[in-house]
Design a protein around this motif. Structure first.
Motif, PDB file in Angstrom:
ATOM      1  N   ALA A   1       4.365  -7.952  11.351  1.00  0.00           N
ATOM      2  CA  ALA A   1       3.937  -6.561  11.198  1.00  0.00           C
ATOM      3  C   ALA A   1       2.489  -6.406  11.658  1.00  0.00           C
ATOM      4  CB  ALA A   1       4.073  -6.125   9.752  1.00  0.00           C
ATOM      5  N   GLN A   2       2.173  -5.221  12.213  1.00  0.00           N
ATOM      6  CA  GLN A   2       0.835  -4.971  12.733  1.00  0.00           C
ATOM      7  C   GLN A   2       0.367  -3.576  12.326  1.00  0.00           C
ATOM      8  OE1 GLN A   2       0.543  -5.566  16.945  1.00  0.00           O
ATOM      9  NE2 GLN A   2       1.691  -7.487  16.931  1.00  0.00           N
ATOM     10  N   PRO A   3      -0.963  -3.381  12.204  1.00  0.00           N
ATOM     11  CA  PRO A   3      -1.465  -2.032  11.944  1.00  0.00           C
ATOM     12  C   PRO A   3      -1.096  -1.103  13.105  1.00  0.00           C
ATOM     13  CG  PRO A   3      -3.176  -3.678  11.545  1.00  0.00           C
ATOM     14  CD  PRO A   3      -2.041  -4.390  12.227  1.00  0.00           C
ATOM     15  N   PRO A   4      -0.723   0.130  12.825  1.00  0.00           N
ATOM     16  CA  PRO A   4      -0.362   1.058  13.901  1.00  0.00           C
ATOM     17  C   PRO A   4      -1.604   1.552  14.641  1.00  0.00           C
ATOM     18  CG  PRO A   4      -0.341   2.196  11.802  1.00  0.00           C
ATOM     19  CD  PRO A   4      -0.621   0.758  11.496  1.00  0.00           C
ATOM     20  N   SER A   5      -1.425   1.900  15.889  1.00  0.00           N
ATOM     21  CA  SER A   5      -2.554   2.445  16.663  1.00  0.00           C
ATOM     22  C   SER A   5      -2.815   3.901  16.301  1.00  0.00           C
ATOM     23  CB  SER A   5      -2.278   2.311  18.160  1.00  0.00           C
ATOM     24  OG  SER A   5      -1.046   2.940  18.492  1.00  0.00           O
ATOM     25  N   THR A   6      -1.773   4.622  15.905  1.00  0.00           N
ATOM     26  CA  THR A   6      -1.907   6.016  15.459  1.00  0.00           C
ATOM     27  C   THR A   6      -1.013   6.208  14.244  1.00  0.00           C
ATOM     28  OG1 THR A   6      -0.120   6.761  16.921  1.00  0.00           O
ATOM     29  CG2 THR A   6      -2.368   6.865  17.790  1.00  0.00           C
ATOM     30  N   MET A   7      -1.279   7.283  13.513  1.00  0.00           N
ATOM     31  CA  MET A   7      -0.501   7.560  12.319  1.00  0.00           C
ATOM     32  C   MET A   7       0.321   8.830  12.485  1.00  0.00           C
ATOM     33  SD  MET A   7      -0.552   5.366   9.891  1.00  0.00           S
ATOM     34  CE  MET A   7       0.147   6.433   8.652  1.00  0.00           C
TER      35      MET A   7
ATOM     36  N   HIS B   1      -7.098   3.640   4.622  1.00  0.00           N
ATOM     37  CA  HIS B   1      -7.543   2.993   5.852  1.00  0.00           C
ATOM     38  C   HIS B   1      -6.341   2.609   6.710  1.00  0.00           C
ATOM     39  CE1 HIS B   1     -10.724   1.815   2.774  1.00  0.00           C
ATOM     40  NE2 HIS B   1     -11.310   2.683   3.562  1.00  0.00           N
ATOM     41  N   ILE B   2      -6.478   2.779   7.997  1.00  0.00           N
ATOM     42  CA  ILE B   2      -5.320   2.599   8.875  1.00  0.00           C
ATOM     43  C   ILE B   2      -4.825   1.154   8.863  1.00  0.00           C
ATOM     44  CG2 ILE B   2      -6.608   2.103  11.001  1.00  0.00           C
ATOM     45  CD1 ILE B   2      -4.525   4.044  12.387  1.00  0.00           C
TER      46      ILE B   2
ATOM     47  N   MET C   1      -7.962  12.823   6.172  1.00  0.00           N
ATOM     48  CA  MET C   1      -8.739  13.549   7.174  1.00  0.00           C
ATOM     49  C   MET C   1      -9.776  12.649   7.826  1.00  0.00           C
ATOM     50  SD  MET C   1      -9.255  17.080   5.000  1.00  0.00           S
ATOM     51  CE  MET C   1     -10.500  17.755   6.095  1.00  0.00           C
ATOM     52  N   VAL C   2     -10.433  11.836   7.016  1.00  0.00           N
ATOM     53  CA  VAL C   2     -11.465  10.946   7.539  1.00  0.00           C
ATOM     54  C   VAL C   2     -10.849   9.774   8.292  1.00  0.00           C
ATOM     55  CG1 VAL C   2     -13.327   9.368   6.889  1.00  0.00           C
ATOM     56  CG2 VAL C   2     -13.091  11.570   5.721  1.00  0.00           C
ATOM     57  N   GLU C   3      -9.904   9.097   7.655  1.00  0.00           N
ATOM     58  CA  GLU C   3      -9.387   7.844   8.212  1.00  0.00           C
ATOM     59  C   GLU C   3      -8.573   8.055   9.486  1.00  0.00           C
ATOM     60  OE1 GLU C   3     -10.612   5.233   7.103  1.00  0.00           O
ATOM     61  OE2 GLU C   3     -11.397   5.977   5.196  1.00  0.00           O
TER      62      GLU C   3
ATOM     63  N   GLU D   1       3.513  13.320   9.480  1.00  0.00           N
ATOM     64  CA  GLU D   1       4.660  13.543   8.603  1.00  0.00           C
ATOM     65  C   GLU D   1       4.843  12.374   7.642  1.00  0.00           C
ATOM     66  OE1 GLU D   1       4.626  14.010  11.873  1.00  0.00           O
ATOM     67  OE2 GLU D   1       4.683  16.222  11.807  1.00  0.00           O
ATOM     68  N   ARG D   2       4.611  11.144   8.131  1.00  0.00           N
ATOM     69  CA  ARG D   2       4.757   9.976   7.255  1.00  0.00           C
ATOM     70  C   ARG D   2       3.690   9.988   6.157  1.00  0.00           C
ATOM     71  NH1 ARG D   2       8.415   6.668   5.074  1.00  0.00           N
ATOM     72  NH2 ARG D   2       7.757   4.475   4.968  1.00  0.00           N
ATOM     73  N   VAL D   3       2.469  10.321   6.517  1.00  0.00           N
ATOM     74  CA  VAL D   3       1.398  10.410   5.535  1.00  0.00           C
ATOM     75  C   VAL D   3       1.713  11.491   4.506  1.00  0.00           C
ATOM     76  CG1 VAL D   3      -1.051  10.904   5.168  1.00  0.00           C
ATOM     77  CG2 VAL D   3      -0.337   9.527   7.128  1.00  0.00           C
ATOM     78  N   ALA D   4       2.199  12.634   4.991  1.00  0.00           N
ATOM     79  CA  ALA D   4       2.524  13.741   4.079  1.00  0.00           C
ATOM     80  C   ALA D   4       3.627  13.347   3.109  1.00  0.00           C
ATOM     81  CB  ALA D   4       2.934  14.969   4.882  1.00  0.00           C
ATOM     82  N   ASP D   5       4.655  12.683   3.612  1.00  0.00           N
ATOM     83  CA  ASP D   5       5.745  12.253   2.730  1.00  0.00           C
ATOM     84  C   ASP D   5       5.236  11.285   1.666  1.00  0.00           C
ATOM     85  OD1 ASP D   5       7.514  13.789   4.153  1.00  0.00           O
ATOM     86  OD2 ASP D   5       8.329  12.136   5.331  1.00  0.00           O
ATOM     87  N   TYR D   6       4.365  10.373   2.085  1.00  0.00           N
ATOM     88  CA  TYR D   6       3.831   9.368   1.165  1.00  0.00           C
ATOM     89  C   TYR D   6       2.987  10.025   0.075  1.00  0.00           C
ATOM     90  CZ  TYR D   6       0.855   5.486  -0.412  1.00  0.00           C
ATOM     91  OH  TYR D   6       0.173   4.566  -1.167  1.00  0.00           O
ATOM     92  N   LEU D   7       2.092  10.915   0.461  1.00  0.00           N
ATOM     93  CA  LEU D   7       1.229  11.559  -0.528  1.00  0.00           C
ATOM     94  C   LEU D   7       2.016  12.481  -1.447  1.00  0.00           C
ATOM     95  CD1 LEU D   7      -2.035  12.367   1.471  1.00  0.00           C
ATOM     96  CD2 LEU D   7      -1.400  10.302   0.218  1.00  0.00           C
TER      97      LEU D   7
END
Length: 580
Positions: free
Chosen positions: A384-390, A464-465, A504-506, A393-399
């Motif tokens: 597994a690797q950190p994604p280059s972009t986020m 953090h990404i 917003m920041v990350e 929709e995935r962030v919204a579902d998680y939060l």
């Protein structure tokens, strides 16, 4: 910089007593082994927390430490459970529960307050401090320590640790003291009755027990100063600390000299957990019943060493705050690779296991397998690797999932005024007082009005990404998602608006994207607006304490530049994306 903070909880002492009694019956029904031992340690910790809370309550009322029937009854319960832990650790037969039952009844008969405030023991919660280490360390005190031995525990965690030392030394139940005053110049307040009890035998030796020492070692030093002033020779005073280092740079010359000359045995985490103790096997075997035996040596991933465990070269440059990292190990068995991470001793670990299971079932986190004596085993994500972009929709579902599934109690995080004060201090120290002008628009009246709308949840707090991983089958999972809201800092549980500000920041969200995220998770834009500068200020402070790491220093610069951009826009829009 304002970064660290403590968390308390309020309990009904009679409810705690009943809970200990019931849980002890459950533990007694378990066969000898690690699971039973861990249950006994959990009970011991809870009893020690209650004893601390009751003693603190009396200290506030009296203005000094004293020996009272209530305090003695609470310590008697702690001692019984300390003996049970010691017998289990050594593989000795456990006596019946009659003694503990009697001590619990005696405590219940005391005029207990309706509630007590219980402090979270930091070592048990965050730093892999095991009470068994003090049992072993006390046994190493040299025979030159003359009898009788008087054991003195300090404040919260020292309450239980002192009981472990007293059991190892076959000493009387310990006394607990609460050094007060400036953090670097503590002093003790002892009643005449307690003073007479402590100094009753002119030939006694004294063992002072606590976590630490920290920046100054002034808590240890305050008790030693008091004993010295009472005529106790320094050769008859020993210390039981949590590490073998010296007090920090804020210690006095007097305390440093005494510390250098004193007897102070320490049993470290590795020595404690990598050997067999009675029915408790080495750490690499704690999960054999679930994961199978190890097929390779246990690999330590603590302090940022996890960066080298991945074939992904990107991981080598990721920032680390080593002092704040939990202990982590990589275990490889025939059933796969597993991350063993310290989740906390006692009921805290059980709570995190349940949270991990919920996140996994919802598809947001890796699979948790078991909890064993403070360590949680999760599936290791090879490849597994950190994604280059986020994905927004995935962030919204998680939060949204966190906001709906993990509500928190009212007083489990910093208030809006406290967050603004932290922002003023951190930004003022980092960038100068002029840089804090943009915070003045948040007046006390505005904050009071906004506070009514705060709905606390167990927020992630660190988006953090690099804490997101894309697996080899394409899933996007959030790692380290269990306990940032319960970390050793001042933020705690916040409104979901805090995580929106973090996103917003990350992820460098545009104004339009930020509005979409607010709508998707039901976050108040007003709260997001006040959380955004506070989030940046906290990150600046957080990474300042980790500046020995090159990546951490880069992170501090990133957040400082983000602050300048955000403040330059009057706080109306988020900073652009960027990572070190």
């Amino acid at each position: 910089m304002l970064v660290y903070g403590d968390r308390d909880r309020v309990e009904d002492p009679r409810v705690v007593v009943a809970r200990i009694a019931a849980a002890h019956r459950t533990a007694a029904a378990k066969p000898d082994g690690l699971i039973r031992h861990a249950l006994l340690v959990s009970l011991f910790i809870e009893a020690a927390e209650l004893a601390q809370g009751l003693a603190d309550e009396e200290f506030v009322a009296l203005g000094e430490d004293d020996c009272t029937p209530c305090r003695n009854a609470a310590m008697a319960v702690v001692m019984e459970l300390a003996r049970s832990v010691a017998w289990s650790w050594r593989g000795e037969p456990q006596p019946g529960a009659c003694a503990l039952t009697a001590e619990l009844e005696t405590l219940s008969a005391q005029p207990l307050p309706e509630t007590v405030r219980i402090r979270r023991p930091e070592g048990y919660a965050f730093y892999g401090l095991y009470p068994e280490a003090y049992l072993e360390a006390a046994a190493r005190l040299p025979p030159i320590m003359s009898a009788p031995v008087v054991v003195i525990g300090l404040r919260s965690i020292g309450t239980g640790l002192a009981a472990m030392a007293a059991v190892a030394l076959d000493a009387a139940p310990p006394v607990t003291l609460r050094p007060v005053g400036h953090p670097f110049q503590r002093a003790v307040r002892v009643s005449a009755r307690l003073r007479a009890a402590l100094l009753a035998d002119a030939g006694a030796s004294y063992v002072i027990v606590d976590e630490g020492p920290g920046l100054s070692g002034s808590s240890f030093g305050a008790v030693a100063d008091w004993l010295e002033a009472a005529g106790v020779p320094s050769r008859r005073v020993a210390f039981l600390p949590s590490h073998g280092g010296d007090p920090g740079p804020r210690s006095s010359d007097r305390h440093r000299r005494r510390w250098a000359e004193a007897v102070r045995p320490v049993v470290g985490f590795d020595e404690l957990t990598h050997a067999v103790h009675g029915p408790v096997p080495p750490l690499e075997r704690w999960f054999e019943d679930t994961l199978g035996p190890a097929v390779a040596p246990l690999r330590d991933l603590s302090g940022g060493a996890w960066r080298t465990a991945s074939a992904d070269s990107v991981a080598d440059g990721l920032p680390v705050h080593a002092q704040q990292e939990r202990r982590k190990f990589l275990l490889r068995t025939a059933s796969g690779s597993w991350l063993l991470k310290f989740a906390g001793l006692g009921r805290l670990g059980e709570t995190k296991l349940g949270r991990a299971q919920a996140l996994h079932q919802a598809g947001f986190a890796t699979e948790p397998m078991a909890l064993r004596h403070g360590f949680l085993a999760e599936r290791w994500l090879d490849g597994a690797q950190p994604p280059s972009t986020m994905s927004l929709e995935r962030v919204a579902d998680y939060l949204l999932f966190r906001a709906q599934r993990f509500p928190a109690e009212r007083d489990t995080g910093a208030s809006l005024p406290d967050l603004l004060e932290m922002a003023r201090v951190n930004i003022g120290e980092a960038l100068g007082a002029a840089a804090t002008v943009s915070l003045d628009r948040w007046t006390p009246d505005i904050l009071r009005d906004m506070s009514a709308g705060v709905r606390r949840v167990i927020t992630d707090n660190r988006l953090h990404i690099w804490e997101w991983l894309r697996t080899t089958d394409g899933r996007l999972l959030k790692t380290d998602s269990l306990d940032h809201a319960d970390a050793h800092d001042l933020i705690g549980c916040q409104d979901i608006a805090w995580d929106v500000a973090g996103a917003m920041v990350e992820f460098g969200l545009s104004v339009v994207e930020a509005d979409r995220l607010c709508g998707a998770v039901g976050a108040s834009k007003r709260l997001v607006a006040v959380h955004l500068p506070c989030y940046l200020a906290f990150q600046i402070g957080y990474w300042s304490f980790a500046s020995s790491d090159a990546g951490a220093a880069s992170m501090r610069r990133f957040y400082e530049e983000a602050w300048k951009r955000q403040a330059g826009r009057g706080g109306r829009s988020p900073p652009p994306a960027g990572t070190p």
